[in-house]
Scaffold this active site. Structure first.
Site, PDB file in Angstrom:
ATOM      1  NE  ARG A 111      -2.025  -1.742   3.519  1.00  9.10           N
ATOM      2  CZ  ARG A 111      -2.459  -1.957   4.756  1.00  9.10           C
ATOM      3  NH1 ARG A 111      -3.672  -1.564   5.100  1.00  9.10           N
ATOM      4  NH2 ARG A 111      -1.689  -2.549   5.649  1.00  9.10           N
ATOM      5  CE  LYS A 151       1.397  -2.874   8.879  1.00  9.82           C
ATOM      6  NZ  LYS A 151       0.083  -3.388   9.377  1.00  9.82           N
ATOM      7  CE1 TYR A 182      -5.048   1.396  10.455  1.00  4.88           C
ATOM      8  CE2 TYR A 182      -3.970   0.993   8.360  1.00  4.88           C
ATOM      9  CZ  TYR A 182      -5.119   1.150   9.094  1.00  4.88           C
ATOM     10  OH  TYR A 182      -6.342   1.068   8.484  1.00  4.88           O
ATOM     11  CG  HIS A 214      -1.770  -1.874  15.093  1.00  5.53           C
ATOM     12  ND1 HIS A 214      -3.041  -2.048  15.602  1.00  5.53           N
ATOM     13  CD2 HIS A 214      -1.933  -1.670  13.771  1.00  5.53           C
ATOM     14  CE1 HIS A 214      -3.927  -1.964  14.625  1.00  5.53           C
ATOM     15  NE2 HIS A 214      -3.284  -1.726  13.498  1.00  5.53           N
ATOM     16  CD  GLU A 235      -2.998   2.153  15.645  1.00  2.69           C
ATOM     17  OE1 GLU A 235      -2.917   2.548  14.470  1.00  2.69           O
ATOM     18  OE2 GLU A 235      -2.030   2.125  16.423  1.00  2.69           O
ATOM     19  CG  ASP A 274      -5.700  -8.440  13.637  1.00  2.48           C
ATOM     20  OD1 ASP A 274      -6.594  -9.234  13.999  1.00  2.48           O
ATOM     21  OD2 ASP A 274      -5.947  -7.264  13.295  1.00  2.48           O
TER      22      ASP A 274
HETATM   23  N1  LIG Z   1      -6.018 -10.492   9.612  1.00  3.24           N
HETATM   24  C1  LIG Z   1      -6.226  -9.295   9.089  1.00  3.24           C
HETATM   25  O1  LIG Z   1      -5.574  -8.892   8.132  1.00  3.24           O
HETATM   26  C2  LIG Z   1      -7.303  -8.414   9.655  1.00  3.24           C
HETATM   27  C3  LIG Z   1      -7.762  -7.298   8.941  1.00  3.24           C
HETATM   28  C4  LIG Z   1      -8.801  -6.529   9.490  1.00  3.24           C
HETATM   29  C5  LIG Z   1      -9.358  -6.885  10.737  1.00  3.24           C
HETATM   30  N2  LIG Z   1      -8.861  -7.973  11.408  1.00  3.24           N
HETATM   31  C6  LIG Z   1      -9.401  -8.419  12.708  1.00  3.24           C
HETATM   32  O2  LIG Z   1     -10.678  -9.033  12.544  1.00  3.24           O
HETATM   33  C7  LIG Z   1     -11.335  -9.033  13.811  1.00  3.24           C
HETATM   34  C8  LIG Z   1     -12.782  -8.569  13.653  1.00  3.24           C
HETATM   35  O3  LIG Z   1     -12.787  -7.189  13.301  1.00  3.24           O
HETATM   36  P1  LIG Z   1     -14.156  -6.379  13.088  1.00  3.24           P
HETATM   37  O4  LIG Z   1     -13.760  -5.062  12.506  1.00  3.24           O
HETATM   38  O5  LIG Z   1     -15.148  -7.206  12.387  1.00  3.24           O
HETATM   39  O6  LIG Z   1     -14.628  -6.167  14.594  1.00  3.24           O
HETATM   40  P2  LIG Z   1     -16.111  -5.755  15.073  1.00  3.24           P
HETATM   41  O7  LIG Z   1     -15.955  -5.175  16.432  1.00  3.24           O
HETATM   42  O8  LIG Z   1     -16.801  -4.983  14.009  1.00  3.24           O
HETATM   43  O9  LIG Z   1     -16.866  -7.165  15.201  1.00  3.24           O
HETATM   44  C9  LIG Z   1     -16.559  -8.140  16.158  1.00  3.24           C
HETATM   45  C10 LIG Z   1     -17.829  -8.902  16.476  1.00  3.24           C
HETATM   46  O10 LIG Z   1     -17.462 -10.019  17.288  1.00  3.24           O
HETATM   47  C11 LIG Z   1     -18.571 -10.249  18.145  1.00  3.24           C
HETATM   48  N3  LIG Z   1     -18.223 -11.162  19.231  1.00  3.24           N
HETATM   49  C12 LIG Z   1     -17.568 -10.918  20.398  1.00  3.24           C
HETATM   50  N4  LIG Z   1     -17.486 -12.052  21.123  1.00  3.24           N
HETATM   51  C13 LIG Z   1     -18.099 -13.030  20.396  1.00  3.24           C
HETATM   52  C14 LIG Z   1     -18.360 -14.409  20.599  1.00  3.24           C
HETATM   53  N5  LIG Z   1     -17.985 -15.022  21.730  1.00  3.24           N
HETATM   54  N6  LIG Z   1     -19.013 -15.098  19.639  1.00  3.24           N
HETATM   55  C15 LIG Z   1     -19.414 -14.507  18.495  1.00  3.24           C
HETATM   56  N7  LIG Z   1     -19.211 -13.193  18.262  1.00  3.24           N
HETATM   57  C16 LIG Z   1     -18.568 -12.478  19.191  1.00  3.24           C
HETATM   58  C17 LIG Z   1     -18.966  -8.845  18.593  1.00  3.24           C
HETATM   59  O11 LIG Z   1     -20.280  -8.818  19.146  1.00  3.24           O
HETATM   60  C18 LIG Z   1     -18.856  -8.079  17.268  1.00  3.24           C
HETATM   61  O12 LIG Z   1     -20.085  -8.027  16.575  1.00  3.24           O
HETATM   62  C19 LIG Z   1     -10.486  -8.118  14.701  1.00  3.24           C
HETATM   63  O13 LIG Z   1      -9.657  -8.918  15.519  1.00  3.24           O
HETATM   64  C20 LIG Z   1      -9.646  -7.333  13.724  1.00  3.24           C
HETATM   65  O14 LIG Z   1      -8.438  -6.863  14.296  1.00  3.24           O
HETATM   66  C21 LIG Z   1      -7.849  -8.724  10.891  1.00  3.24           C
END
Ligand SMILES: NC(=O)c1ccc[n+]([C@@H]2O[C@H](COP(=O)([O-])OP(=O)(O)OC[C@H]3O[C@@H](n4cnc5c(N)ncnc54)[C@H](O)[C@@H]3O)[C@@H](O)[C@H]2O)c1
Length: 367
Positions: free
Chosen positions: A15, A75, A94, A96, A118, A269
């Site tokens: 990016r 980053k 970002y 973190h 973030e 993450d």
């Molecule tokens: N790997 C990557 O490249 C990457 C990229 C973007 C986001 N992420 C990660 O993805 C994850 C989700 O992000 P998001 O933006 O959707 O968050 P978000 O807060 O929008 O959604 C999280 C959801 O999880 C639910 N939740 C909590 N505990 C739960 C359980 N026990 N059972 C079922 N659902 C439950 C919450 O109610 C919420 O609706 C985060 O950890 C974020 O850091 C990773």
């Protein structure tokens, strides 16, 4: 103000922090914009596009850092960039911080101002995180489809099935931004989709807006185990803000899953929501545990750099324009959102969570 845009140097990062339209908007307001030559290439943006928009091209990161008042990045600064940062320089990227004490201490030592995408809050949300969750959510189904193919170690399943053959069953844990975006794409593939969450208001909303092939279920241990027996693909998308992801699937639970079914643990993450998950990279994205394929890439949006660049720059530019308008101090005084993003201010930690994580002292200048 002089705004600088260096090339990103972190591994697998394609990016860039500014689009040509961003250069034009910044220049139009009387700022000089220095772009490192080649900075946009990973996202398919050529140097001449930046030049046409009013940028000055410079050859090296040193040229950018030595002149710019405001550095726009994607980053966190990498170790080789730390010595280039100057006292009082503003970095908007970002960070973190909670992930690394070394980075935090290095930024304190630079005497710079670290404005973190973030933690920027606007109307109770974190708008500079949302687009990357949208990308990762949509991408999780694309990657799941790929790794379900037999040559990629999967079960040999086509997500949508064909007439006479059942479609794949996809279980999505967490119905937030990642989960809802995954569900929408999965539904479009005509898969049979279940999305699980613990937030009843969120479940009601998803039930209203999702197509008929998406079932909305309450997330508890029994339902999760039932789903594991059905699933060809599981997407981990849970988040408890500020905490490690809850471990919803234990190693023993994997015995219930079909051989060579696939888990895409997007929440990796934050530690991942499956006991057997461990971070992987785009270069080596999967591994097999208990006969289940695991994909746990920590920076999924990096692989679709062009889409991610546009999605990120669309939301960061308005805030960058706020910062250049009157400088960071005045912008922080005027806007609670900007002040919420300042994590380190000239040698002081101004974000409570970061200070607590490393047991360092906290300055309430922007509280
Ligand atoms: N790997 C990557 O490249 C990457 C990229 C973007 C986001 N992420 C990660 O993805 C994850 C989700 O992000 P998001 O933006 O959707 O968050 P978000 O807060 O929008 O959604 C999280 C959801 O999880 C639910 N939740 C909590 N505990 C739960 C359980 N026990 N059972 C079922 N659902 C439950 C919450 O109610 C919420 O609706 C985060 O950890 C974020 O850091 C990773």
């Amino acid at each position: 103000m002089i705004v600088g845009v260096p090339q990103e140097i972190k591994r697998d990062e394609y990016r860039v922090a500014v689009l040509p339209v961003g250069v034009e908007e910044l220049s139009r307001r009387g700022n000089r914009v220095l772009v490192q030559a080649g900075a946009g290439l990973g996202s398919g943006i050529a140097d001449h596009e930046y030049l046409k928009a009013g940028a000055e091209l410079v050859a090296t990161a040193e040229d950018v850092f030595s002149q710019a008042d405001l550095i726009l990045k994607v980053k966190e600064p990498q170790e080789s960039e730390w010595p280039l940062i100057r006292p009082g320089q503003v970095l908007f990227t970002y960070f973190h911080f909670a992930a690394g004490r070394e980075l935090t201490e290095a930024m304190i030592a630079t005497d710079a101002v670290c404005v973190a995408y973030e933690t920027l809050e606007f109307r109770g949300k974190l708008p500079l995180l949302t687009p990357m969750s949208e990308v990762a959510g949509r991408m999780s189904i694309q990657e799941g489809a790929k790794y379900l193919e037999r040559p990629q170690m999967g079960r040999g399943i086509l997500l949508g099935g064909v007439p006479g053959v059942a479609p794949a069953h996809i279980t999505i844990l967490g119905g937030g931004v990642v989960g809802a975006n995954a569900a929408r794409i999965a539904a479009g593939f005509q898969a049979d989709v279940a999305i699980l969450d613990i937030n009843m208001d969120r479940l009601r909303y998803l039930d209203d807006v999702m197509p008929a092939n998406v079932n909305v279920l309450f997330s508890d241990r029994h339902t999760i185990r039932e789903q594991l027996q059905l699933a060809d693909l599981v997407v981990g998308a849970v988040l408890i803000p500020g905490a490690k992801a809850p471990r919803l699937i234990q190693r023993d639970d994997l015995q219930m899953m079909k051989n060579r079914s696939v888990i895409i643990d997007v929440a990796i993450d934050q530690g991942g929501c499956i006991e057997t998950s461990r971070p992987t990279t785009h270069g080596d994205p999967i591994f097999i545990e208990e006969e289940v394929v695991h994909y746990c890439v920590t920076n999924m949006p990096g692989a679709v750099g062009r889409t991610s660049t546009f999605a990120l720059c669309n939301v960061t530019l308005p805030w960058a324009l706020e910062i250049v308008k009157d400088g960071i101090d005045e912008a922080a005084r005027r806007s609670k959102s900007i002040s919420s993003a300042i994590n380190v201010y000239r040698g002081q930690i101004t974000n409570q969570a970061v200070a607590e994580t490393f047991d360092l002292s906290f300055s309430d200048t922007f509280a």
